[in-house]
Design an enzyme around this catalytic site. Structure first.
Site, short mmCIF file in Angstrom:
data_model
loop_
_atom_site.label_atom_id
_atom_site.label_comp_id
_atom_site.label_asym_id
_atom_site.label_seq_id
_atom_site.Cartn_x
_atom_site.Cartn_y
_atom_site.Cartn_z
CG LEU A 1 51.61 44.88 38.59
CD1 LEU A 1 53.11 44.61 38.57
CD2 LEU A 1 51.02 44.73 37.21
NE ARG B 1 49.10 37.93 30.61
CZ ARG B 1 48.46 36.90 31.15
NH1 ARG B 1 47.98 36.98 32.37
NH2 ARG B 1 48.28 35.80 30.46
CE LYS C 1 48.72 49.14 44.31
NZ LYS C 1 49.47 48.20 45.16
CB SER D 1 50.78 42.82 44.92
OG SER D 1 50.41 42.37 46.21
CB SER E 1 40.41 39.66 44.17
OG SER E 1 40.39 41.00 44.64
CD GLU F 1 43.14 39.62 31.70
OE1 GLU F 1 43.13 38.39 31.80
OE2 GLU F 1 42.66 40.23 30.74
CB CYS G 1 43.77 33.59 37.46
SG CYS G 1 44.86 33.69 36.04
CG ASN G 2 46.00 29.42 34.40
OD1 ASN G 2 46.44 28.90 35.41
ND2 ASN G 2 46.77 29.84 33.41
CD GLU H 1 47.65 32.28 30.84
OE1 GLU H 1 47.24 31.22 31.34
OE2 GLU H 1 47.89 33.29 31.50
P1 NAD Z 1 43.87 41.86 44.97
O1 NAD Z 1 42.64 42.25 44.25
O2 NAD Z 1 43.82 41.74 46.46
O3 NAD Z 1 45.04 42.93 44.71
C1 NAD Z 1 45.55 43.17 43.43
C2 NAD Z 1 46.12 44.57 43.36
O4 NAD Z 1 45.06 45.52 43.51
C3 NAD Z 1 47.16 44.90 44.42
O5 NAD Z 1 48.21 45.62 43.82
C4 NAD Z 1 46.39 45.79 45.38
O6 NAD Z 1 47.21 46.69 46.08
C5 NAD Z 1 45.47 46.52 44.42
N1 NAD Z 1 44.26 47.11 45.01
C6 NAD Z 1 43.55 46.68 46.09
N2 NAD Z 1 42.51 47.51 46.32
C7 NAD Z 1 42.55 48.48 45.37
C8 NAD Z 1 41.74 49.61 45.07
N3 NAD Z 1 40.67 49.93 45.79
N4 NAD Z 1 42.07 50.37 44.00
C9 NAD Z 1 43.14 50.07 43.25
N5 NAD Z 1 43.96 49.01 43.49
C10 NAD Z 1 43.66 48.22 44.53
O7 NAD Z 1 44.37 40.53 44.28
P2 NAD Z 1 45.57 39.56 44.73
O8 NAD Z 1 45.13 38.88 45.98
O9 NAD Z 1 46.84 40.31 44.71
O10 NAD Z 1 45.62 38.51 43.52
C11 NAD Z 1 44.94 37.31 43.51
C12 NAD Z 1 43.74 37.39 42.58
O11 NAD Z 1 44.17 37.74 41.28
C13 NAD Z 1 43.03 36.04 42.41
O12 NAD Z 1 41.64 36.23 42.47
C14 NAD Z 1 43.46 35.58 41.02
O13 NAD Z 1 42.56 34.71 40.40
C15 NAD Z 1 43.57 36.89 40.31
N6 NAD Z 1 44.43 36.76 39.13
C16 NAD Z 1 43.87 36.78 37.90
C17 NAD Z 1 44.65 36.64 36.76
C18 NAD Z 1 44.04 36.67 35.38
O14 NAD Z 1 44.79 36.72 34.42
N7 NAD Z 1 42.73 36.63 35.24
C19 NAD Z 1 46.03 36.46 36.88
C20 NAD Z 1 46.59 36.43 38.15
C21 NAD Z 1 45.77 36.59 39.27
#
Ligand code: NAD
Length: 479
Positions: free
Chosen positions: A148, A159, A174, A176, A228, A249, A283-284, A442
C-alpha cells in the site's frame, strides 16, 4: 508511553522488537505518534505460510459466508469511524472531513465487494463434440499480497483485501511505513471478528526489505501494488523470478482540457477541487491544464481566485481547512524543487510558489504557474502537491495530442458544453478514465486502471474483482 504495534499473523499478534521498530510522525506537528514493527524474515514467511494454510478452507467456505465475514469487518470500521478518521488525519495529514469520507468509503467498499458473493459467475461453453460439456469457472489465485501507498492508506486496505477475500483468496498486507497506524488499528478490528486465522495478515516494515521479501516469495500468487512507477517496476522485476502475477496501480499526470465552449466557473471549480484534494497527493488529481486561448485569461483568473482562497493548516488544530500538510519533508522538498525548475524553464508563478511560512508542518502554498510548455518538467512529471501548471492551446486536437504525449495514462478530463467536442475527446484520449464536466474521482463500481506507466490491470467493480481470479475450464465427456 508511545504505542508499539504488533504484526498480525495467523490470527495472533507476535511480540514486536523495539530495536527495529519504525517511528511514525504527524506531518503537521512532527510529533511522534506511534511505532510499528519491522517484520523479520521469519515473520514475513510465517505470514505467507499462514495465508497458504488458511486458503483451501476459505475457498471452500460458501461465498455468501465469506461475504458475512466481510460485512462484520465493515461494521467494525463504521463503529470506529471517528477514531479511525482522526488516526488517518494525524499520520497522513489530510483534512478530517476527507478522512471521514475515506473511512465511510472503505466500509461501503467492503460491503460492495461482499455483494458480489452471489454474482461471481462462470460460463457453459458450446462443445465441438457430441456428449461433451465445457464449463469455465473462476477460481481464486491463492495467496495474494497487498502493498500500500500512504495517500489513501485506509481505503487501499479494502481495495486489496475485499476483492481478494470474496473470491476465496487469502492476503498478506504491507502498509506504507509513512502511514501504517490505521492499518494496525484495522488489524485489531479484524481480530475482534471471527474471520478465520490466516485469511488476513498484516506485516509492517520498509519496502526495500519487508516489501521485497513478500514480492520474492514463491508461494505468493498475486502481488497487488499501489504506489510509484519506480517501485512498480522493481516489484515487476521481482515478480518475474517466480512468474508471480502483478496488479499495478501507479502514478498519474492527469490532463484537464478546458475548451472555449466550457462553463468556465464549473471548469475552474472542478479543476481546483481536483488539485487541492488531499493536498494534491492523489494519483487521479488534475496535474496539468490545457486551456483554449480565447478563454485562457478568464479561466486562469478564476483558478487563481479559487486557489488563493484555499485554506491550509494543521487539520487537527484548525477548522474549515481545504488542505493539510504534505506527507513528509521529502514530498515538500520535491514539490518546491519542481516549482523552482519550472521558473527556470520559463514558467510564470502567478500564485504561491513557496514553502509556507509556518513553524511546523510540511506546507506548500497553493500555486498556479502559467506560460507552461510541453517540454517543461512540470508538465511531464507527477508533482503530487497543490501546484497547477497551465498551458495555452489553440484547438481540441492540439490539447488531446499534448495530453496523450505522456508516459502516464491514468485519468483525464474535458470541460466543454459542445457534445461533439466531448465525444471526440472521449474517443481520442488514451487514458483509463475520462471525466466530462466534473472533477476527477472514480466510483467503486467503475474500473480504475492506468495505461502506459500508470499501471497494469486495475481495481474496482466486476473487472477489478476478476483480477483476483483465474479461470479453470472443465471438459466433461458424458453420454
Ligand atoms: P512508493 O512506491 O514509494 O511506496 C508504496 C509502497 O511500496 C510502500 O508500502 C513501500 O514500502 C513499498 N515498497 C517500496 N519499495 C519496495 C520494494 N522494492 N518492494 C516492495 N515494496 C516496496 O509510493 P508512495 O510514495 O507510497 O505513493 C505515492 C504514489 O502512489 C504516487 O506515484 C501515486 O500516484 C501512486 N498512487 C497510485 C494510485 C492508483 O490507483 N493508480 C493510487 C494511489 C497512489
Amino acid at each position: 508511553m508511545t504505542t508499539l504495534y504488533q504484526n498480525f499473523i495467523d490470527g495472533r499478534f507476535p511480540p514486536a522488537d523495539p530495536d527495529t521498530a519504525i517511528d511514525v510522525h504527524n506531518p503537521a506537528t512532527h510529533e511522534l505518534l506511534a511505532r510499528i514493527p519491522t517484520a523479520p524474515e521469519e515473520e514475513v514467511n510465517a505470514a505467507v505460510e499462514a495465508a497458504r494454510r488458511a486458503q483451501p478452507a476459505w475457498e471452500r467456505t460458501p461465498a455468501i459466508q465469506r461475504a458475512g465475514h466481510l460485512r462484520a469487518i465493515a461494521a467494525k470500521v463504521r463503529q470506529h469511524k471517528e477514531r479511525l478518521a482522526e488516526i488517518i488525519t494525524r499520520e497522513q495529514g489530510k483534512i478530517l472531513g476527507l478522512a471521514r469520507v475515506e473511512v465511510d468509503f472503505t466500509a461501503d467498499y467492503i460491503d460492495y465487494m461482499a455483494e458480489w458473493a452471489r454474482r461471481i459467475e462462470g460460463e457453459v461453453l458450446t462443445s465441438d463434440r457430441a456428449g461433451e460439456s465445457i464449463f469455465l469457472t473462476r477460481r481464486p489465485i491463492g495467496v495474494t499480497v497487498g502493498i500500500l501507498p500512504w495517500n489513501f492508506p485506509f481505503f487501499l486496505i479494502a481495495r486489496k483485501m475485499a476483492p481478494a477475500l470474496i473470491t476465496g483468496n487469502t492476503i498478506v498486507v504491507k502498509p506504507s511505513e509513512e502511514t501504517p497506524i490505521n492499518a494496525f488499528e484495522f488489524a485489531r478490528l479484524v481480530a475482534e471478528t471471527d474471520l478465520p486465522a490466516g485469511v488476513f495478515n498484516l506485516v509492517g516494515g520498509r519496502g526495500a526489505d519487508v516489501g521485497a521479501a513478500l514480492c520474492n516469495h514463491p508461494e505468493v500468487g498475486l502481488i497487488s501494488f499501489t504506489g510509484s512507477v519506480g517501485t512498480g517496476s522493481t516489484i515487476m522485476q521481482a515478480a518475474g523470478r517466480n512468474l508471480t502475477r502483478v496488479n499495478l496501480e501507479l502514478g498519474g499526470k492527469a490532463p484537464a482540457i478546458v475548451l472555449a465552449s466550457a462553463n468556465l466557473d464549473l471548469a475552474a471549480r472542478a479543476v481546483v477541487d481536483s488539485r487541492v484534494i488531499n493536498t494534491g497527493q492523489v494519483c487521479n488529481c488534475a496535474e496539468r491544464v490545457y486551456v483554449e486561448r480565447a478563454v485562457a485569461d478568464e479561466f486562469t483568473a478564476k483558478v487563481v481566485a479559487l486557489m488563493a482562497a484555499t485554506r491550509y493548516g494543521d487539520p487537527m488544530a484548525e477548522a474549515d481547512l481545504n488542505m493539510g500538510p504534505l506527507v513528509n519533508q521529502i514530498g515538500l522538498d520535491k514539490v518546491a524543487a519542481m516549482v523552482d525548475r519550472a521558473r527556470e524553464e520559463g514558467g510564470e508563478v502567478v500564485l504561491g510558489g513557496r514553502k509556507a511560512d509556518r513553524p511546523t508542518g510540511f506546507h506548500y502554498e497553493p500555486t498556479v504557474i502559467t506560460h507552461c510548455r510541453a517540454d517543461m518538467e512540470i508538465m511531464r512529471k507527477e508533482i503530487f502537491g497543490p501546484v497547477l501548471p497551465i498551458q495555452v492551446v489553440d484547438s481540441l486536437d492540439e490539447a488531446v495530442a499534448l495530453a496523450n504525449d505522456s508516459e502516464y495514462g491514468l485519468t483525464s478530463s474535458i470541460f466543454t458544453q459542445d457534445l461533439n467536442a466531448a465525444m471526440r475527446a472521449c474517443r481520442d484520449l488514451r487514458f483509463g478514465e475520462t471525466y466530462v464536466n466534473r472533477e476527477h474521482f472514480e466510483a467503486m463500481q467503475g474500473f480504475h486502471a492506468g495505461r502506459r506507466k500508470s499501471g497494469i490491470g486495475g481495481a474496482d467493480g466486476k473487472h477489478g474483482l476478476y483480477e483476483y481470479t483465474e479461470t479453470h475450464v472443465v471438459y466433461m465427456q458424458h453420454g
